[in-house]
Design an enzyme around this catalytic site. Sequence first.
Site, short mmCIF file in Angstrom:
data_model
loop_
_atom_site.label_atom_id
_atom_site.label_comp_id
_atom_site.label_asym_id
_atom_site.label_seq_id
_atom_site.Cartn_x
_atom_site.Cartn_y
_atom_site.Cartn_z
N SER A 8 -79.93 26.80 -50.78
CA SER A 8 -80.12 25.21 -50.36
C SER A 8 -79.29 24.18 -51.29
O SER A 8 -79.87 24.07 -52.51
CB SER A 8 -81.80 24.84 -50.17
N HIS A 31 -76.94 26.21 -47.17
CA HIS A 31 -78.17 25.68 -46.29
C HIS A 31 -78.07 24.33 -46.65
O HIS A 31 -78.29 23.64 -47.78
CB HIS A 31 -79.35 26.37 -46.94
N ASP A 33 -79.99 20.65 -46.01
CA ASP A 33 -81.09 20.07 -45.35
C ASP A 33 -80.87 18.62 -45.09
O ASP A 33 -80.61 17.70 -45.93
CB ASP A 33 -82.22 19.95 -46.55
N MET A 35 -82.60 15.35 -43.71
CA MET A 35 -84.00 14.75 -43.52
C MET A 35 -83.77 13.13 -43.24
O MET A 35 -82.88 12.35 -43.63
CB MET A 35 -84.69 14.88 -44.87
N HIS A 64 -80.10 22.34 -41.52
CA HIS A 64 -81.54 22.43 -41.25
C HIS A 64 -82.04 20.97 -40.86
O HIS A 64 -81.89 20.08 -41.81
CB HIS A 64 -82.36 23.09 -42.35
N MET A 66 -84.39 18.35 -40.39
CA MET A 66 -85.71 17.90 -40.31
C MET A 66 -85.66 16.39 -40.00
O MET A 66 -85.91 15.56 -40.67
CB MET A 66 -86.11 18.06 -41.81
N MET A 135 -91.09 28.17 -41.97
CA MET A 135 -91.22 27.13 -43.35
C MET A 135 -92.42 27.71 -44.01
O MET A 135 -93.36 27.95 -43.40
CB MET A 135 -91.38 25.88 -42.94
N ASP A 173 -87.86 29.67 -45.72
CA ASP A 173 -87.52 28.52 -46.25
C ASP A 173 -88.62 27.71 -47.10
O ASP A 173 -89.42 27.53 -46.43
CB ASP A 173 -86.74 27.36 -45.46
C1 DX5 Z 1 -87.49 21.94 -48.02
C2 DX5 Z 1 -86.28 22.55 -47.65
C3 DX5 Z 1 -85.89 23.41 -48.36
C4 DX5 Z 1 -85.67 23.37 -49.83
C5 DX5 Z 1 -86.09 24.45 -50.49
O1 DX5 Z 1 -87.84 20.90 -46.81
O2 DX5 Z 1 -86.10 22.67 -46.15
O3 DX5 Z 1 -84.61 24.07 -47.90
O4 DX5 Z 1 -84.51 22.75 -50.08
O5 DX5 Z 1 -86.21 24.45 -51.71
P1 DX5 Z 1 -86.86 25.43 -52.83
O6 DX5 Z 1 -86.13 26.82 -52.57
O7 DX5 Z 1 -86.77 24.79 -54.07
O8 DX5 Z 1 -88.37 25.53 -52.36
ZN ZN Z 2 -84.38 23.82 -45.59
#
Ligand code: DX5
Ligand code: ZN
Length: 222
Positions: A8, A31, A33, A35, A64, A66, A135, A173
């Site tokens: 990530s 990956h 993220d 948001m 991903h 969100m 998740m 994840d």
């Molecule tokens: C959280 C993200 C993850 C996050 C994972 O909402 O979707 O991808 O970056 O980070 P770690 O591996 O540190 O939990």
């Molecule tokens: Zn993620």
Amino acid sequence: MGIQISPSMLSADFANLEAEAKRIPGADWLHVDVMDNHFVPNLTLGVPVLEALARVAEQPIDAHLMIEDPDRWAPAFIDAGATSVTFHIEAAKDPVRLARQIRAKDARAAMALKPATPIEPYKDLLRELDMVLIMTVEPGFGGQKFLDNCLPKIRRTRQLLDKTGGDIWLQVDGGVSLETIDRCAEAGADVFVAGSAVFGADVPDDMVTELRTRAQHHSCLG
Ligand code: DX5
Ligand code: ZN
């Protein structure tokens, strides 16, 4: 396809995303993220940043989302260079149409479930998908503690995927590390997202290799 590792970029240095991607040549995916501060209480990056990263990265991008209204935004992330697009089922208005739209644009379609969302209501949707993301933390932040109570759902999802047939991947994840990846692999996951574990390591690419080896060793898949 076997075991895959998708670091990530949320835990990478956002001022040097190109250099950070080059630190993990052994990663199968990057990956990313996305948001929006509505679906989750955090705000990260959008289409322009993903596009910039896709332009310079060797690895394919695993986006991903969100965000609210993934139905509206998913196509733009594919145009920006994402090879796989994951939407949250809690946010999707019309998941069948959305998955078909993603696939029609030659990207992989994936559905994500927050920790409290069960898989069973969506079993008829699985054939529309290329991957399911379970998740293992509440989405929104990196560096959180792995939620053990998600393991039974990983197992049940693996059974449903086996029943559905095809080659639908099962991603986990959140809190994935050398301490927790064996449990996920035993439960049937085959794609592992890890942020803080990879970018917190002295040599991130060595951590990618270690995570892969550990998952392969504990995998319940043939
Ligand atoms: C959280 C993200 C993850 C996050 C994972 O909402 O979707 O991808 O970056 O980070 P770690 O591996 O540190 O939990
Ligand atoms: Zn993620």
